[in-house]
Design an enzyme around this catalytic site. Structure first.
Site, PDB file in Angstrom:
ATOM      1  N   ASP A  50      41.997  31.998  38.519  1.00  0.00           N
ATOM      2  CA  ASP A  50      40.754  32.190  39.273  1.00  0.00           C
ATOM      3  C   ASP A  50      40.036  33.323  38.537  1.00  0.00           C
ATOM      4  O   ASP A  50      40.327  33.573  37.357  1.00  0.00           O
ATOM      5  CB  ASP A  50      41.048  32.533  40.740  1.00  0.00           C
ATOM      6  CG  ASP A  50      39.794  32.510  41.609  1.00  0.00           C
ATOM      7  OD1 ASP A  50      39.284  31.421  41.891  1.00  0.00           O
ATOM      8  OD2 ASP A  50      39.306  33.592  42.005  1.00  0.00           O
ATOM      9  N   LYS A  77      46.154  31.208  48.262  1.00  0.00           N
ATOM     10  CA  LYS A  77      45.361  32.035  47.339  1.00  0.00           C
ATOM     11  C   LYS A  77      46.150  33.313  47.104  1.00  0.00           C
ATOM     12  O   LYS A  77      46.973  33.707  47.936  1.00  0.00           O
ATOM     13  CB  LYS A  77      43.996  32.374  47.956  1.00  0.00           C
ATOM     14  CG  LYS A  77      42.948  32.763  46.939  1.00  0.00           C
ATOM     15  CD  LYS A  77      42.329  31.553  46.271  1.00  0.00           C
ATOM     16  CE  LYS A  77      41.490  31.949  45.094  1.00  0.00           C
ATOM     17  NZ  LYS A  77      40.836  30.774  44.484  1.00  0.00           N
TER      18      LYS A  77
HETATM   19  P1  NDP Z   1      35.705  34.130  35.583  1.00  0.00           P
HETATM   20  O1  NDP Z   1      36.407  35.399  35.758  1.00  0.00           O
HETATM   21  O2  NDP Z   1      36.022  33.265  34.416  1.00  0.00           O
HETATM   22  O3  NDP Z   1      34.122  34.383  35.523  1.00  0.00           O
HETATM   23  C1  NDP Z   1      33.425  35.051  36.510  1.00  0.00           C
HETATM   24  C2  NDP Z   1      32.031  35.301  35.980  1.00  0.00           C
HETATM   25  O4  NDP Z   1      31.201  35.772  37.021  1.00  0.00           O
HETATM   26  C3  NDP Z   1      31.981  36.321  34.878  1.00  0.00           C
HETATM   27  O5  NDP Z   1      31.007  35.925  33.937  1.00  0.00           O
HETATM   28  C4  NDP Z   1      31.539  37.577  35.620  1.00  0.00           C
HETATM   29  O6  NDP Z   1      30.898  38.539  34.813  1.00  0.00           O
HETATM   30  C5  NDP Z   1      30.544  36.966  36.552  1.00  0.00           C
HETATM   31  N1  NDP Z   1      30.215  37.817  37.689  1.00  0.00           N
HETATM   32  C6  NDP Z   1      31.029  38.506  38.508  1.00  0.00           C
HETATM   33  N2  NDP Z   1      30.312  39.141  39.452  1.00  0.00           N
HETATM   34  C7  NDP Z   1      29.010  38.827  39.210  1.00  0.00           C
HETATM   35  C8  NDP Z   1      27.793  39.156  39.832  1.00  0.00           C
HETATM   36  N3  NDP Z   1      27.769  39.948  40.905  1.00  0.00           N
HETATM   37  N4  NDP Z   1      26.654  38.648  39.315  1.00  0.00           N
HETATM   38  C9  NDP Z   1      26.650  37.836  38.250  1.00  0.00           C
HETATM   39  N5  NDP Z   1      27.795  37.488  37.602  1.00  0.00           N
HETATM   40  C10 NDP Z   1      28.940  37.985  38.083  1.00  0.00           C
HETATM   41  O7  NDP Z   1      35.880  33.335  36.948  1.00  0.00           O
HETATM   42  P2  NDP Z   1      35.767  31.780  37.219  1.00  0.00           P
HETATM   43  O8  NDP Z   1      34.627  31.225  36.461  1.00  0.00           O
HETATM   44  O9  NDP Z   1      37.101  31.173  37.076  1.00  0.00           O
HETATM   45  O10 NDP Z   1      35.449  31.760  38.781  1.00  0.00           O
HETATM   46  C11 NDP Z   1      34.130  31.937  39.277  1.00  0.00           C
HETATM   47  C12 NDP Z   1      34.087  31.507  40.728  1.00  0.00           C
HETATM   48  O11 NDP Z   1      34.512  30.149  40.840  1.00  0.00           O
HETATM   49  C13 NDP Z   1      34.997  32.294  41.680  1.00  0.00           C
HETATM   50  O12 NDP Z   1      34.371  32.347  42.939  1.00  0.00           O
HETATM   51  C14 NDP Z   1      36.227  31.403  41.784  1.00  0.00           C
HETATM   52  O13 NDP Z   1      36.944  31.625  42.976  1.00  0.00           O
HETATM   53  C15 NDP Z   1      35.564  30.038  41.785  1.00  0.00           C
HETATM   54  N6  NDP Z   1      36.449  28.936  41.414  1.00  0.00           N
HETATM   55  C16 NDP Z   1      37.072  28.927  40.191  1.00  0.00           C
HETATM   56  C17 NDP Z   1      37.876  27.858  39.853  1.00  0.00           C
HETATM   57  C18 NDP Z   1      38.471  27.744  38.488  1.00  0.00           C
HETATM   58  O14 NDP Z   1      39.046  26.687  38.199  1.00  0.00           O
HETATM   59  N7  NDP Z   1      38.352  28.742  37.623  1.00  0.00           N
HETATM   60  C19 NDP Z   1      38.163  26.772  40.803  1.00  0.00           C
HETATM   61  C20 NDP Z   1      37.372  26.835  42.012  1.00  0.00           C
HETATM   62  C21 NDP Z   1      36.581  27.907  42.305  1.00  0.00           C
HETATM   63  P3  NDP Z   1      31.697  39.844  34.301  1.00  0.00           P
HETATM   64  O15 NDP Z   1      32.374  39.374  33.052  1.00  0.00           O
HETATM   65  O16 NDP Z   1      30.616  40.832  34.071  1.00  0.00           O
HETATM   66  O17 NDP Z   1      32.638  40.252  35.379  1.00  0.00           O
END
Ligand code: NDP
Length: 450
Positions: free
Chosen positions: A171, A131
């Site tokens: 991520d 990571k």
């Molecule tokens: P993104 O950056 O695309 O999206 C993250 C989202 O979460 C945004 O909409 C963000 O909103 C929101 N967010 C952040 N903090 C909060 C909170 N406290 N409450 C509500 N919403 C919140 O990230 P990903 O979708 O890629 O990743 C999300 C999760 O999935 C992470 O934990 C990542 O490690 C995990 N993951 C991702 C993978 C991937 O392929 N992308 C693979 C495996 C796991 P805002 O825009 O306001 O920040």
């Protein structure tokens, strides 16, 4: 709690982890949560402890911590910290995402790299765990600022990457735009078109069809298997999904396609409740193209309600999918969900439910699909991307999706069968931890003390 007496090898290793880095609480928790499942495995295989497998498994093979200087639009020099932790290469090259977020620190990256190692082993594919990331916030930055930061980050990191060594992906905060800037810099520095050095690339420049959708779709496929095992189905269920980023968007898309109604999603500012079903195309437009806050959704869909500062967990639902961030679903949220009749929780994000919340789900008999199993679709399609790059091939979306289906089915089956075999039927967290660690441990035994 970790099974066994106070002298059990697992407890001793956990004590040493805490003593060595007492301030790294998120890392302690990641190790504790995995080790809590390993008592029976440790008893069954005394040779693991004798060969120091557990002691080695809690120490990264390598950790890079580096300065990332960049120049903002006003000409000021800014300095961020970059990280890349290669946890284990026992099963293949280091593999795991890069996260850009102001709260990124070494303990958090170590926790995620450790989790990733178990997750990647669980897929059955030939990848190790890693990571990385930086305490950089792409939000509110101009295109030029993001590009200069990504180029500076890759200027240091490129020395340590390659299809046989370490293959990062995206991520949180690192999507196709950031990966493009990093890959461009990688090509410029290495002067070699090594598409296999990075995954999550755009489909037009070496990426795989279906990678964008893979984590969200995969989480829903896993949930579908868990429900099916109880003679339940997604069709007709009410769902809430936290987040509105990559994982959340494609989890919502697949839930809707399979007949569930997603009634709420969120970002870090608040929650949208839409009883008619979240309009996923609108969320995509807002988040992927227009880079807007989610509150704008309610301006464009007058029947929807925006709840400023609220999370999704108190919206009544049958299914809850935390797809945003770590520790976003605490014990009181879990009680609220259970009280409202939620029957299943699937983690699209990494470690979104606290240990206490998971205990609530266990006690209530809520189906719980842990992230290291349910969100393994993303890394699995990254491996398919590496396979296509190595063979100079381009696979269709349907071919990739069919393979994703198979991998998620395999992951579910491993979790299910291992949980039963180790005395915790239907506890997929136990199944995932034991099956993942066992595969890494067997490879470590075979490879000698390294
Ligand atoms: P993104 O950056 O695309 O999206 C993250 C989202 O979460 C945004 O909409 C963000 O909103 C929101 N967010 C952040 N903090 C909060 C909170 N406290 N409450 C509500 N919403 C919140 O990230 P990903 O979708 O890629 O990743 C999300 C999760 O999935 C992470 O934990 C990542 O490690 C995990 N993951 C991702 C993978 C991937 O392929 N992308 C693979 C495996 C796991 P805002 O825009 O306001 O920040």
């Amino acid at each position: 709690m970790i099974d066994g007496d106070a002298t059990s090898p697992l407890r001793a290793v956990l004590r040493a982890v805490v003593a060595r880095d007492p301030h790294e609480r998120s890392f302690h928790r990641a190790v504790h949560d995995v080790f809590a499942s390993l008592g029976p495995l440790c008893e069954e295989h005394p040779e693991y402890a004798e060969a120091g497998v557990f002691a080695r498994l809690v120490e990264a093979e390598r950790q890079l911590l580096f300065r990332v200087p960049w120049v903002d639009d006003l000409g000021a020099v800014r300095v961020q910290r970059g990280y890349r932790v290669g946890w284990s290469s026992a099963l293949g090259p280091y593999k795991g995402g890069l996260r850009f977020h102001p709260k990124v620190d070494l303990a958090g990256i170590k926790a995620l790299a450790f989790e990733q190692t178990v997750k990647n082993a669980l897929t059955g594919l030939a990848i190790g765990g890693a990571k990385g990331g930086a305490d950089f916030d792409p939000k509110g930055k101009s295109q030029g600022e993001v590009m200069r930061f990504c180029q500076s980050f890759m200027t240091v990191l490129h020395h340590h990457l390659g299809e046989h060594e370490d293959v990062p992906a995206g991520d949180m905060g690192v999507g196709e735009r950031e990966l493009g800037f990093m890959y461009g810099q990688y090509l410029r520095l290495t002067r070699r078109y090594e598409a296999g050095a990075l995954t999550g690339k755009g489909v037009g420049w070496g990426g795989s069809a279906g990678r964008t959708q893979a984590t969200g779709y995969g989480a829903v496929y896993f949930l579908e298997h868990a429900l099916h095992e109880r003679d339940e189905a997604l069709r007709g269920k009410r769902a809430v999904v936290s987040g509105s980023g990559n994982v959340a968007i494609y989890a919502m898309e697949k839930l809707a396609e399979l007949g569930a109604t997603v009634v709420a999603c969120s970002d870090s500012s608040g929650t949208i409740v839409d009883e008619e079903g979240i309009d996923v195309e609108l969320v995509k437009a807002l988040k992927e193209r227009r880079r807007e806050r989610l509150s704008v959704y309610a301006d464009e869909r007058s029947h929807a309600e925006y709840r400023d500062g609220a999370a999704v967990w108190d919206v009544p639902c049958d299914l809850a999918l935390p797809c945003a961030t770590q520790d976003e679903l605490a014990e009181h949220d879990a009680r609220q969900l259970v009280g409202n009749g939620c029957m299943a929780v699937a983690e699209g994000a990494n470690m979104p439910c606290t240990t206490e919340a998971i205990d609530v789900f266990r006690e209530a008999g809520t189906v719980f699909c842990p992230g290291k199993a349910a969100n393994a679709g993303g890394v699995s399609v990254s491996v398919l991307e590496m396979q296509q790059n190595a063979r100079r091939e381009t696979w269709s979306f349907d071919r990739v999706d069919a393979r994703l289906h198979e991998v998620m089915h395999d992951v579910f089956r491993r979790c299910h069968e291992t949980a039963e075999a180790y005395g915790s039927p239907r506890d997929y967290a136990v199944g995932a931890n034991v099956a993942g660690v066992r595969r890494v441990a067997e490879a470590m035994l075979a490879l000698g003390v390294t």
